[in-house]
Design a protein around this motif. Structure first.
Motif, PDB file in Angstrom:
ATOM      1  N   UNK A 441       0.829  -1.207   0.000  1.00  0.00           N
ATOM      2  CA  UNK A 441       0.000   0.000   0.000  1.00  0.00           C
ATOM      3  C   UNK A 441       0.862   1.256   0.000  1.00  0.00           C
ATOM      4  N   UNK A 442       0.255   2.383  -0.395  1.00  0.00           N
ATOM      5  CA  UNK A 442       0.989   3.642  -0.447  1.00  0.00           C
ATOM      6  C   UNK A 442       0.376   4.651   0.515  1.00  0.00           C
ATOM      7  N   UNK A 443       1.214   5.517   1.000  1.00  0.00           N
ATOM      8  CA  UNK A 443       0.835   6.629   1.858  1.00  0.00           C
ATOM      9  C   UNK A 443       1.192   7.920   1.116  1.00  0.00           C
ATOM     10  N   UNK A 444       0.381   8.968   1.196  1.00  0.00           N
ATOM     11  CA  UNK A 444      -0.755   9.237   2.064  1.00  0.00           C
ATOM     12  C   UNK A 444      -2.119   8.720   1.598  1.00  0.00           C
ATOM     13  N   UNK A 445      -2.209   8.065   0.446  1.00  0.00           N
ATOM     14  CA  UNK A 445      -3.517   7.574   0.002  1.00  0.00           C
ATOM     15  C   UNK A 445      -4.157   6.670   1.050  1.00  0.00           C
ATOM     16  N   UNK A 446      -3.339   5.997   1.870  1.00  0.00           N
ATOM     17  CA  UNK A 446      -3.867   5.079   2.880  1.00  0.00           C
ATOM     18  C   UNK A 446      -4.401   5.795   4.108  1.00  0.00           C
ATOM     19  N   UNK A 447      -4.173   7.083   4.233  1.00  0.00           N
ATOM     20  CA  UNK A 447      -4.706   7.847   5.365  1.00  0.00           C
ATOM     21  C   UNK A 447      -6.222   7.954   5.228  1.00  0.00           C
ATOM     22  N   UNK A 450      -8.078  11.449   3.866  1.00  0.00           N
ATOM     23  CA  UNK A 450      -7.926  12.009   2.528  1.00  0.00           C
ATOM     24  C   UNK A 450      -8.762  11.185   1.558  1.00  0.00           C
ATOM     25  N   UNK A 451      -9.042  11.775   0.410  1.00  0.00           N
ATOM     26  CA  UNK A 451      -9.753  11.060  -0.650  1.00  0.00           C
ATOM     27  C   UNK A 451      -8.731  10.598  -1.668  1.00  0.00           C
ATOM     28  N   UNK A 452      -8.577   9.276  -1.777  1.00  0.00           N
ATOM     29  CA  UNK A 452      -7.600   8.693  -2.687  1.00  0.00           C
ATOM     30  C   UNK A 452      -8.232   8.522  -4.061  1.00  0.00           C
ATOM     31  N   UNK A 515      -8.501   2.973  -3.671  1.00  0.00           N
ATOM     32  CA  UNK A 515      -8.922   4.378  -3.709  1.00  0.00           C
ATOM     33  C   UNK A 515     -10.395   4.530  -3.347  1.00  0.00           C
ATOM     34  N   UNK A 516     -10.811   5.776  -3.193  1.00  0.00           N
ATOM     35  CA  UNK A 516     -12.215   6.064  -2.929  1.00  0.00           C
ATOM     36  C   UNK A 516     -12.975   6.304  -4.230  1.00  0.00           C
ATOM     37  N   UNK A 517     -12.328   6.952  -5.184  1.00  0.00           N
ATOM     38  CA  UNK A 517     -12.915   7.256  -6.485  1.00  0.00           C
ATOM     39  C   UNK A 517     -11.827   7.115  -7.538  1.00  0.00           C
TER      40      UNK A 517
END
Length: 636
Positions: A441-447, A450-452, A515-517
């Motif tokens: 997994x990658x950060x900050x997308x995993x926070x 936030x909207x990934x 991701x979220x979207x």
């Protein structure tokens, strides 16, 4: 273990009956493996200068988190009532006890000259490396990266036992953040451009009419969905606006339904992007791009504002231009602000930099939280990411807390989901156990705050993004650091159940899913150094999403309504209805086919791609408010 418990209890009692225990024994605070490609070279020169940043425990973060959920949940009566700078500042300020204990500890080492952040949750001090080693009972060494960078770091560090509960972060210590932080745009071979009869002029740029006519036969005829929710308000079709070879603003605006929308009150909202690694935005290139592909937005090349954070260097490159051109091509004339953030310091092998330019996200969040409410942009895109495991847990948590604080102030933060699928083939191992295979997994997308934003390609249907020529594959997966947030638990668990045990053991099925979207991430035209280039990557998806949500905020501002702010609870509650589901493809990596795109949320494309007219209507009416709590959402 009993000894540590005893120390903690004794410390608590002592605070009540006498002065605090300023001289407790040091206990390990954090240990993190040195990331690959870094090599220890020599002991750091103890006389070298160092700037230490000490992050104190934020006194009321849990309360801030509670506020954040309430004001971001459409079913709650406080929805949209974002906090002010002063209110957030009170919640993230450390307690007086934390300040007193840390200041006394520093004074005992002869350190009195301290600088504080506006909310006093960060203390900055100048010292020598040898004194820092005594403070943290550690040893600093010089490390060289295979690409030539130099850093002075300590893979493990300690604190007096009584300070553990009061200090979250100290850097630089073991965060080898540079140069692993990478822009996500991937250049594509320009074979298609060179072979096509584009009628190139002196500047080497095709017109958008010419781009729209290229290579359509290879794509075949693809109709836009006929659902009334996604009815097209203009005559032009996606087939006429888009093609396989190159993605222009005309294509994106048509594909996602913004083409006929004119911002109504553009000066009442704002959008921003963040540059790292010395990337900046060249105005002359942006002017050429807009003149060719979005002529009515030409003035945007001169109008956007730039702020320098942490002594950022200047390196004009593809990434910075892509981000600015994408946002301006979609959201003009909504004001754009660009933040150029330092983070790749010119270390010498024996002298540490005297300016703090080491940890870009912490530097940036501190800079943003110091802004007044009127100065703060309402949508911000960042196209950079790291392997989550390469980021120390303390660092990821503290940065994520900063993102939460910005969300509480009404900011929508969008981050690219990465361009390596679930991880690079043959490199999917835990850093601390080279025998243990795992997705990356990658950060900050995993926070979770936030909207990934993932990536797609093609249209009608769109599919999970990839490009064999550039090696791009849209990123997605599950965090090993952050638990599954409650707003997405239903959607994510439903997806995991549908996998029927696929990849069990390779990912954390209780972690935050992303991701979220998604948005198109394929063959974006970018003007750099006066010529057109083609780029793949979620680096393009994130600023495109930011442009679209900036337009939604404009529509809300025209009605006197607040901006959307933190997007995720809204999306997972009912905002997902404004997205076109992507059910084709997957995100290969780690020598697997990756996570499949399926109906509903998935770990490849999230909820799919936006349809602006529908998003705008949902945001304006918010007709799903109060229908049900977000934790009971049922997806069609």
């Amino acid at each position: 273990m009993r000894l540590l418990i005893g120390l903690t209890v004794a410390a608590s009692i002592t605070r009540v009956i006498s002065s605090p225990p300023y001289r407790s024994a040091h206990v390990l605070k954090d240990r993190h493996p040195v990331p690959p490609k870094w090599k220890k070279v020599s002991r750091a020169d103890g006389e070298g200068s160092m700037q230490l940043m000490i992050g104190l425990r934020q006194g009321r973060f849990k309360e801030l988190e509670d506020h954040l959920y309430e004001i971001s949940d459409p079913s709650h009566h406080r929805y949209g009532q974002h906090l002010t700078a002063a209110e957030v500042g009170e919640l993230i300020a450390p307690t007086n006890e934390s300040l007193r204990l840390v200041e006394t500890w520093l004074e005992s080492h002869g350190i009195f000259d301290l600088e504080y952040s506006p909310t006093r949750d960060w203390i900055s001090l100048h010292t020598t490396i040898s004194r820092a080693e005594r403070l943290l009972e550690t040893t600093y060494h010089t490390y060289h990266h295979v690409e030539g960078d130099v850093a002075i770091r300590a893979p493990e560090w300690s604190l007096p036992a009584h300070l553990h509960e009061h200090i979250d972060a100290i850097h630089p210590t073991n965060a080898f953040f540079w140069p692993s932080l990478q822009p996500r745009a991937v250049p594509v071979e320009r074979r298609g451009f060179e072979a096509a009869p584009l009628g190139l002029g002196v500047d080497g740029l095709p017109s958008y009419e010419e781009v729209a006519a290229i290579d359509k036969k290879e794509m075949g005829h693809m109709d836009v969905p006929s659902s009334s929710d996604f009815a097209r308000p203009e005559a032009i079709t996606v087939d006429e606006a888009c093609n396989k070879l190159a993605t222009s603003p005309l294509c994106i605006r048509t594909l996602y339904g913004t083409l006929n929308y004119t911002p109504q009150v553009p000066n009442k909202t704002s959008v921003a992007l963040v540059n790292y690694l010395g990337q900046v935005n060249n105005r002359s290139d942006i002017a050429l791009f807009l003149q060719r592909y979005r002529p009515d937005a030409f003035s945007g090349a001169a109008d956007f504002r730039t702020e320098i954070v942490a002594a950022a260097r200047t390196v004009i490159a593809l990434e910075g231009n892509l981000n600015a051109e994408t946002i301006l091509g979609l959201a003009h004339p909504i004001p754009l602000t660009v933040y150029n953030v330092g983070g790749k310091p010119p270390f010498q092998s024996t002298v540490f930099t005297t300016a703090n330019k080491n940890e870009p996200y912490l530097e940036w969040t501190s800079h943003m939280l110091s802004k007044s409410d009127d100065e703060l942009p309402r949508v911000i895109s960042t196209s950079y990411a790291d392997e989550e495991q390469s980021v120390p847990l303390w660092y990821a948590r503290r940065a994520c807390a900063g993102f939460a604080a910005l969300g509480a102030r009404g900011v929508s933060l969008l981050f690219a989901s990465g361009d390596e699928g679930v991880g690079q083939d043959d490199k999917c191992f835990a850093h601390d156990d080279q025998e243990r295979k795992m997705f990356l997994p990658v950060f900050p997308a995993s926070c979770p705050y936030v909207t990934a934003v993932g990536g797609t390609r093609h249209w009608a249907p769109e599919m999970a993004g990839f490009d064999a020529r550039s090696g791009f594959v849209t990123g997605g997966g599950f965090s090993n650091y952050f638990p599954q947030p409650k707003y997405q638990r239903h959607a994510v668990q439903k997806y995991i159940s549908s996998l029927n045990g696929m990849y069990d053991g390779l990912y954390n099925n209780t972690g935050r899913g992303y991701p979220d979207i998604s948005l198109r991430a394929y063959h974006f035209i970018t003007v750099w150094n006066g010529t057109a280039h083609i780029l793949d990557g979620t680096s393009a998806s994130s600023p495109a999403a930011a442009g679209i949500f900036a337009l939604v905020n404009d529509a809300l501002a025209a009605q006197g309504k607040p901006p959307l702010g933190w997007l995720n609870p809204w999306i997972y509650t009912g905002g997902y209805r404004g997205f076109k589901d992507v059910t084709a493809g997957s995100n290969p990596g780690c020598n697997t086919a990756g996570f499949p795109a399926t109906k509903g949320w998935d770990a490849s494309t999230g909820f799919g791609t936006p349809w602006f007219p529908r998003l705008k209507g949902l945001a304006e009416e918010n007709h799903f408010r109060g229908e049900y709590p977000w934790y009971m959402v049922q997806y069609e």
